[in-house]
Design a protein around this motif. Sequence first.
Motif, PDB file in Angstrom:
ATOM      1  N   PHE A  37     -46.793  25.107   7.184  1.00 17.23           N
ATOM      2  CA  PHE A  37     -47.013  24.070   8.176  1.00 17.23           C
ATOM      3  C   PHE A  37     -46.361  24.509   9.484  1.00 17.23           C
ATOM      4  O   PHE A  37     -45.512  25.395   9.495  1.00 17.23           O
ATOM      5  N   ARG A  38     -46.746  23.854  10.556  1.00 17.91           N
ATOM      6  CA  ARG A  38     -46.066  24.122  11.823  1.00 17.91           C
ATOM      7  C   ARG A  38     -45.961  22.828  12.617  1.00 17.91           C
ATOM      8  O   ARG A  38     -46.772  21.915  12.457  1.00 17.91           O
ATOM      9  N   GLN A  39     -44.940  22.790  13.445  1.00 21.58           N
ATOM     10  CA  GLN A  39     -44.753  21.637  14.306  1.00 21.58           C
ATOM     11  C   GLN A  39     -44.327  22.117  15.687  1.00 21.58           C
ATOM     12  O   GLN A  39     -43.267  22.741  15.831  1.00 21.58           O
ATOM     13  N   GLU A  44     -47.342  16.379  16.125  1.00 22.73           N
ATOM     14  CA  GLU A  44     -47.171  16.125  14.703  1.00 22.73           C
ATOM     15  C   GLU A  44     -47.225  17.435  13.918  1.00 22.73           C
ATOM     16  O   GLU A  44     -47.814  18.421  14.364  1.00 22.73           O
ATOM     17  N   ARG A  45     -46.610  17.383  12.766  1.00 20.04           N
ATOM     18  CA  ARG A  45     -46.673  18.555  11.900  1.00 20.04           C
ATOM     19  C   ARG A  45     -48.112  18.814  11.462  1.00 20.04           C
ATOM     20  O   ARG A  45     -48.845  17.888  11.132  1.00 20.04           O
ATOM     21  N   TYR A  94     -42.894  26.065   8.813  1.00 23.01           N
ATOM     22  CA  TYR A  94     -42.233  25.686   7.576  1.00 23.01           C
ATOM     23  C   TYR A  94     -43.078  26.109   6.375  1.00 23.01           C
ATOM     24  O   TYR A  94     -44.305  26.009   6.411  1.00 23.01           O
ATOM     25  N   TRP A 112     -39.117  21.771   0.851  1.00 20.18           N
ATOM     26  CA  TRP A 112     -39.382  22.308   2.183  1.00 20.18           C
ATOM     27  C   TRP A 112     -38.266  23.260   2.605  1.00 20.18           C
ATOM     28  O   TRP A 112     -37.097  23.039   2.272  1.00 20.18           O
ATOM     29  N   GLY A 115     -37.373  25.992   8.226  1.00 18.11           N
ATOM     30  CA  GLY A 115     -38.250  26.375   9.328  1.00 18.11           C
ATOM     31  C   GLY A 115     -37.806  27.630  10.045  1.00 18.11           C
ATOM     32  O   GLY A 115     -36.622  27.990  10.029  1.00 18.11           O
TER      33      GLY A 115
END
Length: 122
Positions: A37-39, A44-45, A94, A112, A115
Amino acid sequence: QVQLVESGGGLVQPGGSLLLSCAASGATLDYYGIGWFRQAPGKEREAVSCISSDGSAYYADSVKGRFTISRDNAKNMAYLQIVSLKPEDTAVYYCATNKFFGSSCPREYDYWGQGTQVTVSS
């Protein structure tokens, strides 16, 4: 309890490449799906990719052709290869995981990492 640690982020020029790594401990990942995932700041993620326990890979449309997800169960590692980086790829990336056996990815992730920052800038 599964612990995840990402590494490999950094400052890269547009068009460059990075290999993000996700090291897992506390469990063997053989029966786990893994997601990246990325933010970005103020956003938002976003789910960018996932790989199922049987190795099936899935990608968000925005990253298809540039991102490659992989896993090495023997090393308890997952990877995200990113090429042709764009400034809009700048974000904290992440990895996440959850036990889910099969050819699809978990709908939810319980574990998780902290990051790793990817910054794409000239």
